[in-house]
Scaffold this motif. Structure first.
Motif, PDB file in Angstrom:
ATOM      1  N   LEU A 198      60.084 -48.962  -8.008  1.00 44.50           N
ATOM      2  CA  LEU A 198      60.069 -48.707  -6.571  1.00 44.50           C
ATOM      3  C   LEU A 198      60.464 -49.953  -5.775  1.00 44.50           C
ATOM      4  CD1 LEU A 198      56.980 -46.375  -6.038  1.00 44.50           C
ATOM      5  CD2 LEU A 198      59.345 -45.812  -6.595  1.00 44.50           C
ATOM      6  N   SER A 199      60.194 -51.143  -6.326  1.00 43.92           N
ATOM      7  CA  SER A 199      60.626 -52.370  -5.650  1.00 43.92           C
ATOM      8  C   SER A 199      62.145 -52.405  -5.535  1.00 43.92           C
ATOM      9  CB  SER A 199      60.121 -53.599  -6.402  1.00 43.92           C
ATOM     10  OG  SER A 199      60.554 -53.579  -7.752  1.00 43.92           O
ATOM     11  N   ASP A 200      62.851 -51.850  -6.536  1.00 39.53           N
ATOM     12  CA  ASP A 200      64.317 -51.787  -6.467  1.00 39.53           C
ATOM     13  C   ASP A 200      64.774 -50.839  -5.368  1.00 39.53           C
ATOM     14  OD1 ASP A 200      64.469 -53.545  -8.560  1.00 39.53           O
ATOM     15  OD2 ASP A 200      64.842 -52.018 -10.085  1.00 39.53           O
ATOM     16  N   LEU A 201      64.035 -49.742  -5.152  1.00 42.39           N
ATOM     17  CA  LEU A 201      64.394 -48.818  -4.070  1.00 42.39           C
ATOM     18  C   LEU A 201      64.271 -49.501  -2.716  1.00 42.39           C
ATOM     19  CD1 LEU A 201      62.846 -45.359  -5.076  1.00 42.39           C
ATOM     20  CD2 LEU A 201      65.147 -46.243  -5.501  1.00 42.39           C
ATOM     21  N   ILE A 202      63.240 -50.326  -2.551  1.00 47.28           N
ATOM     22  CA  ILE A 202      63.069 -51.056  -1.285  1.00 47.28           C
ATOM     23  C   ILE A 202      64.260 -51.980  -1.060  1.00 47.28           C
ATOM     24  CG2 ILE A 202      61.652 -52.750  -0.067  1.00 47.28           C
ATOM     25  CD1 ILE A 202      59.232 -51.591  -1.582  1.00 47.28           C
ATOM     26  N   TYR A 220      56.976 -48.806   3.804  1.00 52.69           N
ATOM     27  CA  TYR A 220      56.356 -49.040   2.503  1.00 52.69           C
ATOM     28  C   TYR A 220      55.169 -49.982   2.658  1.00 52.69           C
ATOM     29  CZ  TYR A 220      58.321 -53.775   2.086  1.00 52.69           C
ATOM     30  OH  TYR A 220      58.617 -55.099   2.268  1.00 52.69           O
ATOM     31  N   ILE A 221      54.276 -49.935   1.684  1.00 55.43           N
ATOM     32  CA  ILE A 221      53.167 -50.877   1.601  1.00 55.43           C
ATOM     33  C   ILE A 221      53.092 -51.391   0.171  1.00 55.43           C
ATOM     34  CG2 ILE A 221      51.817 -49.810   3.443  1.00 55.43           C
ATOM     35  CD1 ILE A 221      50.097 -48.471   1.314  1.00 55.43           C
ATOM     36  N   GLY A 222      52.435 -52.543  -0.029  1.00 51.07           N
ATOM     37  CA  GLY A 222      52.340 -53.129  -1.356  1.00 51.07           C
ATOM     38  C   GLY A 222      53.556 -53.967  -1.652  1.00 51.07           C
ATOM     39  N   GLY A 223      53.652 -54.411  -2.881  1.00 47.75           N
ATOM     40  CA  GLY A 223      54.782 -55.229  -3.285  1.00 47.75           C
ATOM     41  C   GLY A 223      54.323 -56.607  -3.707  1.00 47.75           C
ATOM     42  N   TYR A 239      57.306 -44.460   1.852  1.00 47.84           N
ATOM     43  CA  TYR A 239      57.194 -43.238   2.638  1.00 47.84           C
ATOM     44  C   TYR A 239      58.529 -42.949   3.335  1.00 47.84           C
ATOM     45  CZ  TYR A 239      52.334 -44.646   2.072  1.00 47.84           C
ATOM     46  OH  TYR A 239      51.134 -45.045   1.545  1.00 47.84           O
ATOM     47  N   PHE A 240      58.953 -41.703   3.266  1.00 48.96           N
ATOM     48  CA  PHE A 240      60.149 -41.263   3.981  1.00 48.96           C
ATOM     49  C   PHE A 240      59.753 -40.111   4.895  1.00 48.96           C
ATOM     50  CE2 PHE A 240      61.778 -43.140   0.066  1.00 48.96           C
ATOM     51  CZ  PHE A 240      62.802 -43.953   0.535  1.00 48.96           C
ATOM     52  N   GLY A 241      60.148 -40.196   6.172  1.00 47.84           N
ATOM     53  CA  GLY A 241      59.774 -39.170   7.133  1.00 47.84           C
ATOM     54  C   GLY A 241      58.469 -39.508   7.822  1.00 47.84           C
ATOM     55  N   SER A 242      57.959 -38.551   8.562  1.00 44.21           N
ATOM     56  CA  SER A 242      56.722 -38.723   9.316  1.00 44.21           C
ATOM     57  C   SER A 242      55.684 -37.715   8.849  1.00 44.21           C
ATOM     58  CB  SER A 242      56.995 -38.516  10.809  1.00 44.21           C
ATOM     59  OG  SER A 242      55.803 -38.363  11.525  1.00 44.21           O
ATOM     60  N   ASP A 246      57.736 -31.649   9.332  1.00 43.47           N
ATOM     61  CA  ASP A 246      57.556 -30.563   8.367  1.00 43.47           C
ATOM     62  C   ASP A 246      58.061 -30.911   6.975  1.00 43.47           C
ATOM     63  OD1 ASP A 246      60.237 -30.557   8.921  1.00 43.47           O
ATOM     64  OD2 ASP A 246      60.301 -28.522   9.728  1.00 43.47           O
ATOM     65  N   MET A 247      58.547 -32.148   6.789  1.00 42.90           N
ATOM     66  CA  MET A 247      58.933 -32.617   5.460  1.00 42.90           C
ATOM     67  C   MET A 247      58.657 -34.110   5.365  1.00 42.90           C
ATOM     68  SD  MET A 247      62.583 -32.471   3.405  1.00 42.90           S
ATOM     69  CE  MET A 247      62.616 -30.680   3.371  1.00 42.90           C
ATOM     70  N   TYR A 248      57.968 -34.506   4.297  1.00 40.93           N
ATOM     71  CA  TYR A 248      57.505 -35.885   4.172  1.00 40.93           C
ATOM     72  C   TYR A 248      57.457 -36.249   2.697  1.00 40.93           C
ATOM     73  CZ  TYR A 248      54.029 -39.708   4.492  1.00 40.93           C
ATOM     74  OH  TYR A 248      53.350 -40.890   4.399  1.00 40.93           O
ATOM     75  N   PHE A 249      57.985 -37.432   2.332  1.00 39.98           N
ATOM     76  CA  PHE A 249      57.978 -37.895   0.948  1.00 39.98           C
ATOM     77  C   PHE A 249      57.064 -39.106   0.813  1.00 39.98           C
ATOM     78  CE2 PHE A 249      62.735 -36.550   0.360  1.00 39.98           C
ATOM     79  CZ  PHE A 249      62.339 -35.214   0.366  1.00 39.98           C
ATOM     80  N   ASN A 250      56.366 -39.197  -0.311  1.00 37.58           N
ATOM     81  CA  ASN A 250      55.577 -40.372  -0.656  1.00 37.58           C
ATOM     82  C   ASN A 250      55.808 -40.684  -2.127  1.00 37.58           C
ATOM     83  OD1 ASN A 250      53.718 -42.436  -0.932  1.00 37.58           O
ATOM     84  ND2 ASN A 250      51.941 -41.092  -0.977  1.00 37.58           N
ATOM     85  N   PHE A 251      56.453 -41.821  -2.399  1.00 34.84           N
ATOM     86  CA  PHE A 251      56.683 -42.269  -3.767  1.00 34.84           C
ATOM     87  C   PHE A 251      55.739 -43.434  -4.036  1.00 34.84           C
ATOM     88  CE2 PHE A 251      61.515 -41.172  -3.259  1.00 34.84           C
ATOM     89  CZ  PHE A 251      61.181 -39.832  -3.132  1.00 34.84           C
ATOM     90  N   TYR A 252      54.999 -43.399  -5.135  1.00 37.42           N
ATOM     91  CA  TYR A 252      54.093 -44.514  -5.414  1.00 37.42           C
ATOM     92  C   TYR A 252      53.904 -44.715  -6.916  1.00 37.42           C
ATOM     93  CZ  TYR A 252      50.463 -40.848  -5.785  1.00 37.42           C
ATOM     94  OH  TYR A 252      49.735 -39.734  -6.129  1.00 37.42           O
TER      95      TYR A 252
END
Length: 418
Positions: A198-202, A220-223, A239-242, A246-252
């Motif tokens: 995920l650090s690479d995505l940032i 994003y948080i952390g790192g 996090y992508f979106g709000s 009506d659509m929200y992503f959370n990758f962790y």
């Protein structure tokens, strides 16, 4: 990475009980271990190292099959406008009687009453017999989804079959939220470099190699420097979106969360749970209901879920000699084979298509049974069933609007159900 960490013996028991479902003798034969040795590990008389636990899983084939995504429904909320007989509803759609639920006074989401069966919740109104308001909301948290899966397993049903029954039989149904969890499975010791970081995505966001313009915003948080041997860190979350959309992503980094929760190292978390990252999709209101319509319509949950992420995010890894973006291979390994999905939220009118789908998915087997019974018994029950039905004003209007495309659709559905 240290290779001599000690794995709690309960994880070995869990591996045999939950994943293999064989007795002690058979399990020992599968992993090439004397029964006495296995028994000593299970009883704690011999320490089980991460290396040994890894060898056992290798014998079972887990590392070879663990490169994909595991997809599951992780939260579900559905509203039903008119449920006058709650016990019938529970037995018909939840496959358990209302007597298994505990009644509590709880005000939430404008409701005044709650029925609880573990983490399977049903909200309704305490004064419904006086007001005539028989609306309910079914809510399954992540734990509730797992509990419902146990009920479905007992009944020999899948999520798709259970939701098809609700959707095609209940015209008062509206899905208001669904969360999908996609777990990136652990590729195994010494293969971490092949996992998506995920650090690479940032970094790619800042380099312009992750395009998220369809998601409004990101955060994003952390790192920082993360020690894989320590379970103290929560890892990275993107996090992508709000949350209000009506659509929200959370990758962790799920491995860190599991390590902290179970009070183990991240190494142990990876070996025990086999999860690297988690990619969550949260859909609400119209998009949640459209997701359910696509799912009960036959789109596999993995294709549907990966397709949603592909529709909204594009990830690249540098440029070729002509300056064009090159697809990121790790991203493609996870999401590259998912079709793109457009969750249109425009309302759909009652149609012959919906009726045909309901007949194919829910009634066709029963009608076939009656047809065979008529043949064997020389009876006319099937004709009796057909004659018992009648055309309403609404269905008369549907028939008047039938077109050639409707006929082609009906023929296609009948071929699927054959």
């Amino acid at each position: 990475m240290s290779k001599d960490r000690i794995i709690d013996r309960k994880h070995l028991l869990s591996l045999r009980r939950d994943k293999i479902r064989v007795n002690q003798k058979s399990f020992a034969e599968i992993v090439g271990m004397p029964v006495d040795t296995l028994r000593s590990y299970e009883q704690g008389r011999r320490l089980l190292t991460a290396d040994k636990f890894r060898e056992i899983k290798d014998c079972l084939g887990y590392r070879e099959d663990s490169g994909s995504l595991r997809v599951m429904i992780d939260y579900l909320r559905i509203t039903f406008k008119d449920v006058t007989d709650l016990d019938f509803f529970c037995q018909t759609y939840l496959y358990c009687p209302l007597s298994e639920f505990v009644s509590t006074d709880k005000k939430l989401m404008m409701y005044t009453h709650l029925w609880r069966r573990g983490d399977i919740w049903i909200f309704d109104y305490a004064d419904k017999s006086q007001t005539g308001n028989y609306q309910i909301t079914l809510q399954l948290s992540g734990a509730g989804c797992r509990q419902y899966e146990l009920i479905l397993e007992r009944e020999g049903l899948t999520w798709e079959e259970a939701l098809q029954k609700m959707y095609f039989e209940r015209t008062d149904m509206k899905t208001t939220r669904v969360d999908i969890a996609l777990d990136e499975m652990y590729l195994g010791y010494d293969n971490e470099s092949e996992q998506l970081q995920l650090s690479d995505l940032i970094t790619k966001v800042y380099q312009g190699e992750l395009l998220y313009d369809r998601m409004d915003k990101w955060n994003y948080i952390g790192g920082g420097s993360l020690d894989i041997e320590s379970g103290e860190s929560n890892g990275i979350s993107i996090y992508f979106g709000s949350r209000q959309s009506d659509m929200y992503f959370n990758f962790y980094e799920k491995r860190y969360e599991l390590a902290k929760k179970e009070k183990m190292t991240v190494t142990e978390s990876l070996e025990v749970f086999d999860i690297w990252n988690r990619y969550e999709i949260r859909l609400s209101q119209g998009k949640a209901h459209k997701w359910l319509e696509d799912f009960v319509g036959g789109v596999p949950i993995d294709d549907l879920s990966k397709g949603i992420i592909r529709q909204k995010l594009e990830v690249y890894d540098g440029n070729n000699e002509w300056g064009a973006y090159l697809p990121d291979s790790k991203w493609q390994r996870l999401f590259g084979d998912g079709m793109k999905v457009k969750l249109s939220t425009s309302p759909e009118a009652y149609s012959i298509e919906r009726t045909i789908k309901w007949l194919v998915y829910q009634v066709s087997n029963s009608l076939k049974l009656v047809e065979e019974a008529d043949r064997i018994l020389n009876t006319t029950y099937l004709r009796l069933i057909m004659e018992a039905g009648e055309l309403t004003e609404e269905t008369e209007n549907v028939l008047k609007q039938l077109s050639v495309s409707d006929i082609q659709f009906i023929e296609e559905e009948l071929r699927k159900g054959a």
